[in-house]
Scaffold this motif. Structure first.
Motif, PDB file in Angstrom:
ATOM      1  N   VAL A 122       9.786 -11.605   3.534  1.00 33.27           N
ATOM      2  CA  VAL A 122       9.087 -10.559   4.265  1.00 33.27           C
ATOM      3  C   VAL A 122       8.747  -9.387   3.355  1.00 33.27           C
ATOM      4  N   LEU A 123       9.429  -9.333   2.219  1.00 32.13           N
ATOM      5  CA  LEU A 123       9.298  -8.189   1.326  1.00 32.13           C
ATOM      6  C   LEU A 123       7.863  -7.862   0.919  1.00 32.13           C
ATOM      7  N   PRO A 124       7.079  -8.849   0.472  1.00 30.18           N
ATOM      8  CA  PRO A 124       5.687  -8.521   0.087  1.00 30.18           C
ATOM      9  C   PRO A 124       4.932  -7.822   1.214  1.00 30.18           C
ATOM     10  N   VAL A 125       5.147  -8.278   2.428  1.00 26.14           N
ATOM     11  CA  VAL A 125       4.440  -7.676   3.557  1.00 26.14           C
ATOM     12  C   VAL A 125       4.894  -6.232   3.728  1.00 26.14           C
ATOM     13  N   LEU A 126       6.194  -6.010   3.584  1.00 29.15           N
ATOM     14  CA  LEU A 126       6.719  -4.653   3.735  1.00 29.15           C
ATOM     15  C   LEU A 126       6.096  -3.724   2.696  1.00 29.15           C
ATOM     16  N   ILE A 127       6.005  -4.219   1.467  1.00 31.05           N
ATOM     17  CA  ILE A 127       5.427  -3.408   0.398  1.00 31.05           C
ATOM     18  C   ILE A 127       3.967  -3.112   0.696  1.00 31.05           C
ATOM     19  N   LEU A 128       3.259  -4.139   1.146  1.00 27.96           N
ATOM     20  CA  LEU A 128       1.843  -3.996   1.454  1.00 27.96           C
ATOM     21  C   LEU A 128       1.635  -2.963   2.556  1.00 27.96           C
ATOM     22  N   VAL A 129       2.446  -3.075   3.611  1.00 27.41           N
ATOM     23  CA  VAL A 129       2.320  -2.142   4.725  1.00 27.41           C
ATOM     24  C   VAL A 129       2.648  -0.729   4.257  1.00 27.41           C
ATOM     25  N   ALA A 130       3.634  -0.612   3.395  1.00 31.65           N
ATOM     26  CA  ALA A 130       4.012   0.702   2.886  1.00 31.65           C
ATOM     27  C   ALA A 130       2.833   1.336   2.170  1.00 31.65           C
TER      28      ALA A 130
END
Lengths: 362, 290, 361
Positions: free
Chosen positions: B13-21
């Motif tokens: 899920v991390l890439p998505v979290l970074i992207l959303v950030a």
């Protein structure tokens, strides 16, 4: 190899799906989970498979603790009520797919697919796509795929529920044969008592998330430990009657009574719940001990060789299944007879006090 | 249902979290930062507190834009939802003409916003536009650059033309999912056409209609490009909706602090109204007769 | 209520049916009596749904006529046929109350409010939903919704027929019992002409006065449950009705005697069958296990199904099933089977042969 559930329970939010359960399923056994819809059959299977993690308790497989291990890492095969196949692949490729994942050689795959297809009578259909098959053939394909996986645990969740009556009958005969050939632990969920009996093996009866009894199928059927089990394992439903025994007489209903004969003579004084199966009600007394009941007939249903009689016994609804085609008029008074050796006695809280005498003999 | 616990899953899920950030949280924080400061260029910032918010809340300008915006969205919904449902009800149920209708209906949805604006801008012109010229010739006084009513009508008709298809397609999908047995049962019960609509079609469509209303509301509440291209927010400020006003403030007047405060309030209003819509509708869906 | 006549009725879903296989429903002539309950029984694809759709007016037959009493309704729309129908999945109006669901067909026909209330009360009582009349249908269980559908089908007294399309498919076994019995009582009480489509023999046999067994687009037998059990007109009927179905073995017939697997069997009647494939059919209920004499057989397995046992035997390579009572034991030296004369039927090319003389009717 064996599957052991040790104090396993499953609670989701405020709903308890499975109450604390201990269960040991031995290698090479057929185990039926019998219970009505929402009694917890599927939840229990998901816990066995590892699709869900139990809220409490441990799951052991083959002596190893596998609680929380992913389903992919266990050797589990599952067949569902819906016919689940890969629609774009031929039957051959569908059956071969688990073997390919295991990295088997082409010749090995071919051999095993043909073996499974032979057993499931799919050989002439190997080049077809699943959607070109009938429902029964599609489910056979799913079964064959589960079979070649050579899994130690095979879970079948009402696999025949969506099939025509006659097809169901045929596959029901084939499944125990399959299972004998595989030597795995088979678990089969069903809502139908008759299906459990036909499959044989062991049966666990489920009611509201609890296993009420587990044991060899015929013995669970003949000596249920409580009224709930008897009710779950009876189609048509078991009939019940509140009785009080005193001075060697049984009284029931509105000031009716009868002498306590046969096996009921030994019963201690007290108030009980008597249970008896529909097929044990008779239109004629066959033994001197038989008890007589005056009832009113509400409906009859004729199956061709037998007759279902729906009776009203002082407000209690009973069902009887009697031999032969009986031409009776709805609304008429009907005397029915019951051999005391066919009567189960339950305490008022439902626990079994004494099983029917005939069952003890069997 | 909670699945087998596996902590490795979080890494996925991390890439998505970074992207959303990067795409949402950081820009939002920048806006929040701007909204409480004042700047005169040169990257010099002064703490302004809630001054911008206070000023905006006391200005007629924002309230005017908000009022126009609400009126616009209300009118759009009032026209598009019933019209879309009506079209869906009258579309062929299958065969060649069904596909044909679907394709034709999808066409407006494929046209970019600014192109739609341009099309209508030209279409409505009195000198060279087919619509404007015809109306003028018929003696109807129509000039969307000078007459506020004409401007509103143009913007609304344009939006209806652009987006009613979406509602119709969603409603059509909802209708298609109704099993044939319901219609057969209604025939047997001798239900009127209205009863079929009211007791079968509408309840079965309620799910997709909820999505349609939500989508159309949010979209219309954020409308910018089309009215900007056609009317530029005029005549005067009669078609200046919230986003047009906001852009005027931010890029026209370069009041970055105030514009930041404006956009935050805008964001909150959308969030609030969408939430209200959503809650009301899901409750409608769940309500069980007692 | 009406008598239903099917006259030279046939249907094909193709525009130009050429051979026999192109017809989903082969030509048939039947008269179904007013006020009786009929079940259309067969496996999927046998044409039973097509026939139902023709009766309800959903499908117009390619050939022939259908009459309600003496009115030709072949071209009539569903609305004009004055029928009621209950579907496989519960069809209820979610946003209406249970009461309005039941009253809907009457309200649409402008019935008197007092009459409506009276009818709804009565039906609600029969389906056991009197307590829930005021609640919305939305959120009820599938069982309850199907009860509403049944009730709505039953609410009008003047319908020509009530059609049921596998109405108990989605119902739990325990509930099936209750609904089926209710349906039977409703039929006894109101005497509607009913047509019930199903693949489940138990449902068909217990519900219907007459069962119409369909196979491959044809009605292979129409009769009472008893007739279907005792005298199956076609080997398919023997197989399809009863579980397990009828045992069918190749046989040589000489007058009153058959030769089955090299053993003479007394038939109790004389037959002169003509055809390529001559067979003897005996239901498992009429097969007796024997230790001294009969057709040689070996026991393969015994299945205890509770109220009786199914014994699966091998007779010269063919599986033969026998049903043995719960309290009867099976001798370990069982080596043959005998057939009860009353349960013997003879088939030539799958169709039953009527005895030329003798006991069996």
């Amino acid at each position: 190899m064996s599957l052991i559930l040790e104090g396993v329970s499953k609670i989701v939010g405020s709903n308890t799906h499975i109450h604390t359960t201990d269960l040991t399923l031995e290698k090479g056994t057929m185990n039926v989970l019998l219970g009505p819809t929402l009694s917890g059959k599927t939840s229990l299977m998901r816990l066995m498979a590892g699709l869900d993690k139990p809220t409490a308790g441990r799951v052991h497989w083959d002596g190893r603790d596998v609680t929380g291990m992913r389903v992919q890492d266990r050797k589990v095969a599952m067949v569902y009520q819906q016919f689940i196949n890969y629609p774009s692949m031929t039957v051959y490729d569908n059956i071969a797919s688990p073997l390919r994942l295991m990295g088997k050689s082409a010749s090995q795959i071919k051999e095993e697919v043909h073996k499974a297809a032979d057993l499931m009578q799919l050989t002439p259909l190997l080049q077809r796509k699943p959607l070109e098959l009938s429902g029964g053939q599609q489910q056979r394909c799913a079964l064959a795929r589960a079979l070649v996986k050579n899994a130690g645990l095979v879970l079948l969740d009402e696999p025949l529920a969506n099939l025509d009556y006659k097809l169901r009958e045929e596959l029901r005969e084939e499944i125990p044969k399959l299972f004998e050939a595989s030597g795995a632990v088979f678990v089969y969920a069903t809502t139908e008592p008759e299906e459990a009996l036909l499959l044989g093996g062991n049966t666990a009866t489920l009611w509201e998330g609890r296993i009420t009894q587990f044991g060899p199928t015929p013995s669970v059927y003949r000596t249920p430990v409580d009224a709930t089990t008897a009710r779950v394992f009876s189609d048509p439903p078991m009939n019940f009657l509140n009785i009080t025994k005193a001075n060697n007489r049984l009284s029931f209903g509105d000031a009716q009574s009868a002498e306590a004969k046969g096996s009921l003579a030994q019963l201690a004084d007290g108030t009980y719940m008597a249970g008896f199966r529909p097929n044990h009600l008779e239109l004629h007394a066959h033994t001197a001990d038989a008890m007589e009941f005056q009832t009113q007939l509400s409906v009859t249903e004729i199956t061709g060789s037998e007759t279902f009689v729906h009776l009203d016994h002082h407000g209690d609804r009973w069902v009887g299944l009697v031999h032969g085609v009986q031409m009776l008029t709805a609304g008429q008074a009907l005397n029915v007879y019951l051999d005391p050796s066919h009567v189960y006695i339950f305490a008022q809280d439902g626990t079994l006090v004494s099983p029917a005498a005939y069952a003890k003999a069997a | 249902m909670n699945k087998t616990v596996n902590h490795k899953a979080w890494f996925l899920v991390l890439p998505v979290l970074i992207l959303v950030a990067f795409s949402a949280v950081i820009p939002l924080m920048t806006v929040v930062n701007y909204s409480v400061q004042d700047t005169f260029g040169n990257n010099q910032f002064f703490w302004a507190g809630l001054e911008w918010f206070e000023e905006l809340l006391n200005s007629d300008r924002m309230w005017g834009a908000l009022g126009r915006q609400l009126a616009f969205s209300a009118i759009i919904l009032a026209i598009q939802i019933p019209l879309g449902v009506f079209i869906a009800l009258n579309m062929p149920k299958g065969g060649f003409w069904a596909s044909f209708c679907l394709v034709v209906m999808s066409l407006p949805l494929l046209i970019p916003w600014n192109v739609v604006g341009t099309i209508w801008q030209i279409f409505g012109r009195v000198d060279i536009g087919l619509l404007g010229h015809t109306l003028d010739w018929m003696g109807v006084s129509y000039n969307y650059t000078q007459n506020p009513v004409a401007a509103w009508i143009t913007v609304i008709v344009m939006d209806v033309w652009h987006w009613t298809s979406l509602v119709a397609l969603l409603a059509y999908a909802g209708l298609q999912s109704i099993p044939q047995a319901y219609y057969q049962a209604a025939k047997i019960d001798q239900a009127s056409r209205f009863s079929v609509f009211w007791y079968i079609e509408l309840p079965k469509m309620s799910g997709v209609l909820m999505i349609a209303i939500l989508l159309r509301f949010m979209d219309s509440f954020m409308i910018y490009t089309e009215p900007f291209v056609v009317t530029g927010g005029g005549p005067g400020s009669t078609t200046t909706f919230l986003s047009i006003d906001l852009v005027k403030m931010a890029l026209g007047q370069f009041d970055l602090g105030q514009a930041a405060a404006y956009s935050l309030m805008y964001f909150l209003v959308i969030l609030l109204i969408s939430w209200v819509f959503y809650t009301v509708m899901t409750n409608l869906d769940k309500r069980d007769g007692v | 209520m009406a008598k239903i006549t099917l006259e030279n009725l046939a249907h094909s879903y193709l525009d130009n049916p050429k051979n026999d296989d192109d017809w989903a429903l082969k030509e048939m002539n039947h008269v179904w009596n007013d006020g009786e309950a009929y079940a259309l029984l067969g496996s999927s694809g046998c044409g039973k749904s097509t026939l139902l759709n023709i009766i309800s007016g959903l499908v117009e037959p390619s050939q022939g006529r259908i009459l309600f009493d003496d009115f030709d309704v072949t071209q009539a729309a569903t609305t004009q046929r004055n029928i009621a129908q209950v579907f496989q999945f519960p069809v209820v109006y979610d946003t209406m109350t249970v009461r309005n669901n039941l009253a809907f067909p009457l309200m649409n026909r402008g019935a008197d409010i007092k009459y409506i209330n009276e009818r709804v009360r009565k039906i609600a009582e029969m389906i056991g939903m009197k307590e829930q009349l005021q609640r919305k249908a939305r959120g009820l269980t599938a069982d309850a919704k199907q009860k509403i559908s049944l009730g709505r089908g039953m609410v009008r007294e003047d319908v020509n027929a009530i059609l049921f399309d596998e109405p108990l498919t989605v119902i739990d076994p325990h509930m099936k019992w209750e609904l089926r019995t209710q349906l039977k009582s409703l039929h006894n009480e109101f005497g509607h002409t009913m047509i019930y489509v199903t693949h489940d023999q138990t449902e068909a046999l217990t519900f219907a006065d007459k069962v119409v067994v369909m196979y491959d687009g044809r009605v292979v037998q129409m009769g009472t449950p008893q007739e279907l059990f005792e005298r199956p007109a076609h080997t398919f009927v023997g197989y399809f009705i009863g579980s397990p179905g009828m045992n069918v073995l190749d046989a040589d017939i000489q007058g009153g005697q058959a030769n089955v697997a090299g053993t003479p069997v007394d038939l109790g009647a004389h037959y002169t069958p003509q055809g390529h494939k001559i067979q003897i059919g005996v239901r498992p209920e009429f097969v007796r296990l024997s230790t001294d004499g009969g057709i040689p057989a070996t026991v393969q397995r015994v299945e205890d199904v509770g109220r009786h046992k199914i014994v699966r035997l091998d007779v010269a390579g063919t599986e033969v099933n026998a049903i043995v009572g719960e309290d009867q034991s099976i001798a370990t030296d069982t080596n043959a089977v005998q057939f009860d004369v009353a349960g013997i039927n003879i088939y030539a090319d799958d169709w039953r042969v009527t005895p030329t003389q003798g006991a069996a009717p």
